[in-house]
Design an enzyme around this catalytic site. Structure first.
Site, PDB file in Angstrom:
ATOM      1  CB  CYS A 163      62.982  36.727  30.482  1.00 11.74           C
ATOM      2  SG  CYS A 163      61.229  37.154  30.474  1.00 11.74           S
ATOM      3  CG  HIS A 213      65.832  34.451  25.535  1.00 13.57           C
ATOM      4  ND1 HIS A 213      65.536  34.216  26.867  1.00 13.57           N
ATOM      5  CD2 HIS A 213      64.959  35.409  25.117  1.00 13.57           C
ATOM      6  CE1 HIS A 213      64.540  35.000  27.239  1.00 13.57           C
ATOM      7  NE2 HIS A 213      64.157  35.726  26.193  1.00 13.57           N
ATOM      8  CD  GLU A 249      68.944  33.570  21.369  1.00  9.49           C
ATOM      9  OE1 GLU A 249      69.671  32.940  22.159  1.00  9.49           O
ATOM     10  OE2 GLU A 249      67.693  33.525  21.404  1.00  9.49           O
ATOM     11  CE  LYS A 270      62.667  31.262  27.006  1.00  9.45           C
ATOM     12  NZ  LYS A 270      64.127  31.044  26.846  1.00  9.45           N
ATOM     13  CG  HIS A 319      59.513  33.012  28.214  1.00 11.66           C
ATOM     14  ND1 HIS A 319      60.546  32.722  29.080  1.00 11.66           N
ATOM     15  CD2 HIS A 319      59.726  34.294  27.784  1.00 11.66           C
ATOM     16  CE1 HIS A 319      61.342  33.768  29.174  1.00 11.66           C
ATOM     17  NE2 HIS A 319      60.864  34.729  28.401  1.00 11.66           N
ATOM     18  CG  PHE A 356      60.280  42.892  29.104  1.00  9.70           C
ATOM     19  CD1 PHE A 356      60.572  42.257  27.917  1.00  9.70           C
ATOM     20  CD2 PHE A 356      58.954  43.013  29.463  1.00  9.70           C
ATOM     21  CE1 PHE A 356      59.576  41.762  27.096  1.00  9.70           C
ATOM     22  CE2 PHE A 356      57.935  42.519  28.662  1.00  9.70           C
ATOM     23  CZ  PHE A 356      58.250  41.893  27.470  1.00  9.70           C
TER      24      PHE A 356
END
Length: 416
Positions: free
Chosen positions: A164, A304, A315, A336, A341, A402
């Site tokens: 991502c 994010h 975050e 998002k 996402h 990831f």
């Protein structure tokens, strides 16, 4: 070696809340949710039955038959947004050495849509009568390859893939290569077509997706105490990055300047971000250092923040490490909440919102967030509810993937 200035001269978007730049921006400002019941397959046996799908998109109205024949959906999205961005940039490709223009594209999954369809046919029939286009369509590099082919761009062309964080790494590479003088123009960004059975089923198995099937439009709620997972999205975003002197010579419109970019690795877990946010904080720190920008000078952070219980707090902890407990100038939002996402395409569309925030003086909201998680200090300014007007000189965007990938980009209001 002289380091060149890098500017953004063209934008293109295809998202769950708008099929071009203007629609995307207007709906983001309005706080529109893109979440709807999934129409692409039967969700009867799935825990999650909704996603942020692109709406009203007809590939036959957007691409030539020859392009459609040899592309998966993620490459088609890439071609459509690139066409819009090149038109927006005003570049006359016929007048530019094709070796001066490159393509660095991003995708986290590549051609999984077509791959899944072919495998299902094989599983049903037992006959290995695969399409001769299976290989080209499923290859993750074909977004970049097809853009190069369609527009005759002969500079360096390749794909980045860092889950991502992918689009941010693609944009970072393009920015770096222009600074080093290895190209004058790059088409960059990312695309994803992940609303497929394997995608939804796989993330359900990880318990990563929201299961708020009763109210899907409210499901993506970053930083909210009741968040229960992310909402899958799809689409693409394209940025035209250009050496400033090249842009100036042709009289191009300049949206903003990209002044910093950095990546770090958590080296912590296969899927979860580090809870203390150290790696993410370092990515922001290094990017701002390259940009020559102090943390207190940052006006807007497009976070994010995916609406997952662990990731959002990680975050915030990264923000606290770098900006302190009371960052008075910093406004934070997560788009998002509207788009879902977009995985490998997320960074590109979120970069566009940073650039538009600088251009328009508007910060788009984090919708659906009605009760901010109490572990988040009240001094952290998260923009919820509605858009706000604000002077934005410096905007940054984070993307995490990831594998522990952290990537941050820094955009600055253009000053001659």
């Amino acid at each position: 070696m002289e380091k060149r200035r890098v500017v953004i001269t063209g934008l293109g978007a295809l998202t769950p809340i708008g099929n071009n730049i203007n629609e995307f921006w207007e709906n983001a400002v309005a706080g529109t949710s893109g979440a709807v019941p999934i129409s692409k397959f039967d969700t009867s046996n799935f825990k999650t039955k909704f996603a942020c799908e692109i709406k009203g998109f007809n590939v036959n109205e957007n691409l030539e038959r020859s392009d459609i024949k040899c592309t998966d959906l993620f490459s088609q999205y890439a071609l459509v947004t690139t066409g819009e961005a090149l038109l927006d940039s005003g570049l006359d490709l016929a007048s530019i050495d094709p070796y001066d223009i490159g393509v660095i594209w991003g995708s986290g999954q590549g051609g999984m849509d077509y791959y899944e369809k072919e495998v299902k046919v094989y599983a049903k029939t037992g006959v290995p009568r695969f399409s001769p286009m299976l290989g080209p369509k499923m290859l993750i590099n074909m977004g970049a390859g097809m853009i190069s082919l369609k527009y005759g761009l002969k500079g360096m062309s390749y794909t980045t893939s860092s889950a991502c964080a992918t689009s941010n790494t693609a944009i970072m590479d393009a920015y770096t290569y222009i600074k080093l003088g290895k190209a004058k123009v790059f088409v960059t960004g990312g695309s994803e077509a992940g609303i497929i059975e394997m995608g939804i089923g796989g993330f359900n198995a990880m318990r990563a997706l929201s299961v708020n099937n009763e109210h899907p439009e409210q499901a993506s709620r970053p930083f909210d105490v009741n968040r229960d997972g992310f909402v899958m999205g799809e689409g693409a975003g394209t940025l035209i990055l250009e050496d400033y002197e090249h842009a100036k010579k042709r009289g191009a419109k300049i949206y903003a300047e990209i002044v910093g970019a950095a990546m770090t690795s958590d080296a912590y877990h296969v899927a979860a971000s580090h809870p203390d946010g150290e790696g993410a904080s370092k990515a922001m720190e290094f990017a701002l250092k390259e940009a020559g920008v102090k943390p207190e000078e940052v006006d807007y952070l497009n976070a994010h923040a995916t609406s997952t219980p662990i990731g959002d707090i990680s975050e915030i902890n990264a923000v606290r490490r770098l900006f302190g407990e009371n960052p008075q100038n910093l406004k934070i939002g997560s788009s998002k909440s509207m788009t879902g996402h977009l995985l490998g395409a997320a960074g590109a569309v979120e970069s566009i919102l940073c650039i538009k925030a600088i251009e328009k003086g508007i910060i788009t909201p984090t919708i659906n967030t009605t009760e901010i998680d109490p572990v988040i200090p009240k001094t952290i300014n998260i923009i919820t509810g509605e858009s706000v007007q604000a002077n934005v000189d410096i905007a940054i965007t984070n993307s995490f993937g990831f594998g522990g990938h952290n990537a941050t980009l820094v955009f600055k209001k253009w000053v001659e």
